[in-house]
Motif scaffolding. Sequence first.
Motif, mmCIF file in Angstrom:
data_model
loop_
_atom_site.group_PDB
_atom_site.id
_atom_site.type_symbol
_atom_site.label_atom_id
_atom_site.label_comp_id
_atom_site.label_asym_id
_atom_site.label_seq_id
_atom_site.Cartn_x
_atom_site.Cartn_y
_atom_site.Cartn_z
ATOM 1 N N GLY A 134 77.985 104.797 0.336
ATOM 2 C CA GLY A 134 77.102 103.948 1.129
ATOM 3 C C GLY A 134 76.806 102.605 0.498
ATOM 4 N N ASP A 135 77.652 102.142 -0.415
ATOM 5 C CA ASP A 135 77.426 100.884 -1.132
ATOM 6 C C ASP A 135 77.176 99.730 -0.150
ATOM 7 N N PRO A 136 76.032 99.029 -0.261
ATOM 8 C CA PRO A 136 75.730 97.934 0.672
ATOM 9 C C PRO A 136 76.778 96.826 0.666
ATOM 10 N N ASP A 137 77.346 96.533 -0.509
ATOM 11 C CA ASP A 137 78.388 95.502 -0.560
ATOM 12 C C ASP A 137 79.617 95.924 0.237
ATOM 13 N N THR A 184 84.208 101.194 5.117
ATOM 14 C CA THR A 184 83.141 101.156 4.112
ATOM 15 C C THR A 184 83.371 102.228 3.053
ATOM 16 N N ARG A 216 79.594 97.940 2.786
ATOM 17 C CA ARG A 216 79.241 97.894 4.207
ATOM 18 C C ARG A 216 79.343 96.462 4.736
ATOM 19 N N LEU A 217 78.872 95.505 3.950
ATOM 20 C CA LEU A 217 78.965 94.107 4.353
ATOM 21 C C LEU A 217 80.431 93.679 4.449
ATOM 22 N N SER A 271 84.521 101.570 -0.882
ATOM 23 C CA SER A 271 83.682 102.086 -1.977
ATOM 24 C C SER A 271 84.496 102.965 -2.908
#
Length: 218
Positions: A158-161, A146, A163-164, A150
């Motif tokens: 901590g970018d949600p994309d 992750t 992490r996904l 990023s």
Amino acid sequence: MLMDGAMPEPSDRRSRKRLATRRAISLAADRLFRERGFDHVTVDEIAEAADVGRMTVFNHFARKEDMFFDRDEEGREILQETLRRRDPGVSPIETLRRLGHRLVAEQAPFVQFSDGSLDFVRTVEGSETLKARARAIRDEIAQVVTAALSESVGRDPGDPDARLAAGLLLATWTSAFILAHQTFRLRRDAEEAKAVLLAIVDKGSVGLKAAMAGTPYA
């Protein structure tokens, strides 16, 4: 647990000495794990077999499980370095797909299928401690990926994309390794096992690119 393939040799004397000690501990642990099973070997016994002190063992390995998963740190570094050196014209997801093919072509120890790799898998399957550590390592690697994803596109750690994408990527690679090892166990054909691994990595990458469409990761 050591498998085929050598790590790069450090250039300075101090690092070479430290690596030699780490290898001696790992080799001693590997031999004892094979002879008696992971759960029946103590850290003191490993230290005695490696002819080092107990604290020296812990200077190199935080826990006994880390002597078994002794290439974990190397694998994380490869993932991070691959994304750091990514060609700006190639997406992060495609970069990691190509990494899988490169590791297979270079016969990296992470993608070896042999009697040794079967012993490795069987030992993990036979130990609740190792299975728990394997799950923890997978979660830790997801965090590493992750952050590396990023960073590679200039987004916050901590970018949600990211992490996904990391979660989907780890799910793909986990499935690829499990099915490839199952193939080798049934067929004893290393090349077929590698083909299965890469086919799943490729298929998963297609789905991952679709899922991440519209983001810089695809």
